[in-house]
Write a protein that holds these residues in place. Structure first.
Motif, PDB file in Angstrom:
ATOM      1  N   LEU A  87       0.798  -1.234   0.000  1.00 59.94           N
ATOM      2  CA  LEU A  87       0.000   0.000   0.000  1.00 59.94           C
ATOM      3  C   LEU A  87       0.828   1.280   0.000  1.00 59.94           C
ATOM      4  CD1 LEU A  87      -2.559  -1.096   2.753  1.00 59.94           C
ATOM      5  CD2 LEU A  87      -2.894  -1.209   0.276  1.00 59.94           C
ATOM      6  N   GLY A  88       2.123   1.177   0.287  1.00 58.58           N
ATOM      7  CA  GLY A  88       2.926   2.364   0.525  1.00 58.58           C
ATOM      8  C   GLY A  88       3.198   3.241  -0.679  1.00 58.58           C
ATOM      9  N   LYS A  89       2.780   2.847  -1.863  1.00 61.57           N
ATOM     10  CA  LYS A  89       2.949   3.714  -3.030  1.00 61.57           C
ATOM     11  C   LYS A  89       1.853   4.769  -3.092  1.00 61.57           C
ATOM     12  CE  LYS A  89       6.580   1.557  -4.435  1.00 61.57           C
ATOM     13  NZ  LYS A  89       7.913   2.210  -4.315  1.00 61.57           N
ATOM     14  N   HIS A  90       0.813   4.597  -2.280  1.00 61.18           N
ATOM     15  CA  HIS A  90      -0.230   5.623  -2.197  1.00 61.18           C
ATOM     16  C   HIS A  90       0.373   6.861  -1.547  1.00 61.18           C
ATOM     17  CE1 HIS A  90      -3.823   7.769  -0.953  1.00 61.18           C
ATOM     18  NE2 HIS A  90      -4.550   6.962  -1.701  1.00 61.18           N
ATOM     19  N   PRO A  91       0.104   8.055  -2.076  1.00 61.92           N
ATOM     20  CA  PRO A  91       0.733   9.269  -1.542  1.00 61.92           C
ATOM     21  C   PRO A  91       0.332   9.624  -0.120  1.00 61.92           C
ATOM     22  CG  PRO A  91      -0.932   9.823  -3.187  1.00 61.92           C
ATOM     23  CD  PRO A  91      -0.743   8.347  -3.253  1.00 61.92           C
ATOM     24  N   GLN A  92      -0.682   8.951   0.430  1.00 62.74           N
ATOM     25  CA  GLN A  92      -1.096   9.268   1.795  1.00 62.74           C
ATOM     26  C   GLN A  92      -0.924   8.082   2.740  1.00 62.74           C
ATOM     27  OE1 GLN A  92      -4.698  11.307  -0.145  1.00 62.74           O
ATOM     28  NE2 GLN A  92      -4.818  12.030   1.968  1.00 62.74           N
ATOM     29  N   ILE A  93       0.008   7.194   2.384  1.00 56.45           N
ATOM     30  CA  ILE A  93       0.401   6.069   3.231  1.00 56.45           C
ATOM     31  C   ILE A  93       1.929   6.018   3.212  1.00 56.45           C
ATOM     32  CG2 ILE A  93       0.346   3.565   3.513  1.00 56.45           C
ATOM     33  CD1 ILE A  93      -2.389   3.580   2.155  1.00 56.45           C
TER      34      ILE A  93
ATOM     35  N   ILE B  27     -13.441  13.612   3.434  1.00 61.06           N
ATOM     36  CA  ILE B  27     -13.166  13.518   2.002  1.00 61.06           C
ATOM     37  C   ILE B  27     -11.748  13.020   1.765  1.00 61.06           C
ATOM     38  CG2 ILE B  27     -12.883  14.871  -0.114  1.00 61.06           C
ATOM     39  CD1 ILE B  27     -15.182  16.672   0.972  1.00 61.06           C
ATOM     40  N   ASP B  28     -10.796  13.536   2.557  1.00 62.94           N
ATOM     41  CA  ASP B  28      -9.398  13.160   2.376  1.00 62.94           C
ATOM     42  C   ASP B  28      -9.154  11.698   2.734  1.00 62.94           C
ATOM     43  OD1 ASP B  28      -7.049  14.124   1.389  1.00 62.94           O
ATOM     44  OD2 ASP B  28      -6.351  15.024   3.250  1.00 62.94           O
TER      45      ASP B  28
ATOM     46  N   LEU C 236      -3.685  14.569   4.727  1.00 61.75           N
ATOM     47  CA  LEU C 236      -3.755  13.641   5.849  1.00 61.75           C
ATOM     48  C   LEU C 236      -3.155  12.302   5.439  1.00 61.75           C
ATOM     49  CD1 LEU C 236      -7.333  14.427   7.212  1.00 61.75           C
ATOM     50  CD2 LEU C 236      -5.136  15.245   8.074  1.00 61.75           C
ATOM     51  N   VAL C 237      -2.286  11.776   6.280  1.00 59.40           N
ATOM     52  CA  VAL C 237      -1.581  10.518   6.004  1.00 59.40           C
ATOM     53  C   VAL C 237      -1.988   9.495   7.058  1.00 59.40           C
ATOM     54  CG1 VAL C 237       0.667   9.412   5.750  1.00 59.40           C
ATOM     55  CG2 VAL C 237       0.346  11.786   4.998  1.00 59.40           C
TER      56      VAL C 237
END
Length: 467
Positions: free
Chosen positions: A93-99, A144-145, A177-178
């Protein structure tokens, strides 16, 4: 300075020491990472702020060390398994910009370590402690975020299982938000039966009823997110917001004047319903309730997201409204408040097709699209840490006793509070905004956006649009 990673030592050593001056353990982990300080400690591990010596810029990173506090062979083995699984989740999942991105996973001296991206910023709990309770606009922005992040996580059949204010960080660089700490997360095989009982895990205050019995579902994460919202709106422990005798949430009794619209209240009630079947079943349904009716752009053909297909919330605003908010977003991120206010007015004139005239009429505001107001408000709330935005202005106005009916005294009190009046006189926008690049602290809450000459009509429209 360098932090010794020996759990029995943890001595702080001077820079350039290769070995701990107290216990003699090697300080440079796998010849690459210098631990600098302890960030925190939980039931299964300890986290350290570290430096990556291999990269020219020597960027910060996080070392997480497996360090179970539980007793018993079976329990420790389960904890070790969860730690290894956390590394797998982050790689997935870490390629997501908020993870946070996973950088490495390895064992040294029979101890497990993972190294991940360091997120500079405050947790939502720190924001609550430092700035007070959140208002409705901030909660909408939060939902939303994070809903788009959860949609991505659930699309990979992963349940986070530990959503709480301490595990949500507002990244300093872009105010996004991460979602952090996937140590309690779990992959749900598509073929798994509903009746299978798993490990009971998660923070009790935010844990869904079914999760507390070892039967977490995707909706359990949505429940926890809803409880987070209630905590941020009231500043009170979730335990104090639920009446166990009546078996119902009483969060509305604890708002202390904090306004929450009926629309948002119904969304929160559904998120925290005790019975899973009474909650929302899909993230898209919640986004639709929040006004993002074209939420299908979040998903791919296989009903999952890959990092390449991920659509950020800000990009989504630009895509389906037809007005390019990129410049507004960039100005707000750079804290160019004066220019951002001017860009807001430009966008609103374009939406109302009044660019040639250069000003908005009452009828333009009365018919202004609610979704566009939400989008503009969303950007202002996000990048000002909840200090600016239409929803902020509306809440101040209503707290002063304002309603749809124009009241001269209320408007003057509103102008005094947000800083639009000085010594009993209304100030023109060009006069008071003649400070480019001013720091956020110099402005009063609700001061921006100004939208010269039509703000009194705009508040009426905000009420209509539940913003």
């Amino acid at each position: 300075m360098s932090q010794c990673l020996n759990p029995e030592c943890l001595t702080i050593n001077p820079d350039n020491f290769q070995f701990c001056q107290k216990c003699g353990d090697k300080l440079l982990l796998v010849e690459r990472y210098w631990a600098k300080s302890i960030l925190g400690q939980g039931g299964f591990g300890r986290t350290f702020l570290a430096v990556d010596e291999f990269k020219p810029s020597k960027p910060p990173c996080v070392i997480k060390q497996f360090l179970p506090q539980a007793q018993g062979t079976e329990t420790v083995e389960k904890a070790a398994e969860l730690f290894a699984q956390e590394a797998e989740r982050l790689e997935l999942l870490g390629k997501h910009p908020q993870i946070p991105e996973l950088f490495a996973y390895f064992s040294v001296d029979s101890r497990q370590y993972l190294v991940q991206e360091f997120i500079q910023g405050e947790t939502l709990q720190q924001e609550l402690d430092n700035r007070g309770v959140f208002h409705e606009g901030q909660i909408r922005e939060l939902l939303i975020d994070l809903l788009s992040v959860l949609q991505f996580v659930h699309g990979h059949n992963v349940i986070h299982r530990d959503i709480k204010p301490e595990n949500i960080i507002r990244r300093e660089a872009d105010k996004r938000l991460v979602l952090v700490d996937f140590g309690a997360s779990k992959i749900i095989p598509k073929t798994q039966r509903r009746t299978v009982t798993g490990t009971v895990i998660g923070s009790a205050e935010y844990c869904a009823p079914e999760q507390s019995m070892g039967k977490a579902k995707f909706g359990s994460d949505l429940y926890s997110l809803g409880v987070v919202c209630l905590h941020l709106l009231t500043g009170m422990s979730p335990f104090d917001l639920y009446d166990v005798m009546e078996m119902e949430w009483v969060w509305r009794d604890c708002l202390n004047g904090n306004f929450v619209s009926d629309e948002l209240g119904k969304i929160l009630d559904s998120l925290v319903a005790q019975k899973p079947r009474q909650r929302y079943h899909k993230v898209e349904d919640i986004l639709a309730e929040l006004g993002f009716t074209n939420s299908s752009v979040y998903t791919t053909e296989n009903n999952q997201q890959s990092p390449q297909n991920f659509v950020s919330t800000d990009a989504l605003l630009v895509r389906f409204i037809g007005v390019d908010y990129t410049q507004l977003r960039n100005l707000l991120a750079a804290e160019e408040w004066k220019k951002a206010d001017e860009e807001t007015e430009r966008c609103m004139l374009k939406i109302a097709r009044r660019e040639e005239e250069g000003w908005l009429r009452k009828e333009d505001i009365d018919n202004f699209p609610c979704q566009d107001l939400r989008n503009i408000d969303h950007l202002w709330v996000r990048y000002s840490h909840g200090k600016f935005g239409f929803s902020v202005q509306r809440q101040i106005y209503q707290n002063l006793g304002g309603s749809r009916q124009y009241d001269k005294e209320v408007w003057e009190a509103f102008g005094d509070q947000v800083g639009w009046r000085k010594e009993g006189n209304w100030l023109r926008s060009y006069y008071i905004l003649n400070i480019s690049g001013s720091r956020l602290e110099v402005f009063r809450e609700g001061y921006l956006p100004l939208v010269d000459k039509v703000i009194n009509y705009l508040v009426e429209r905000l009420v209509d649009c539940n913003i």
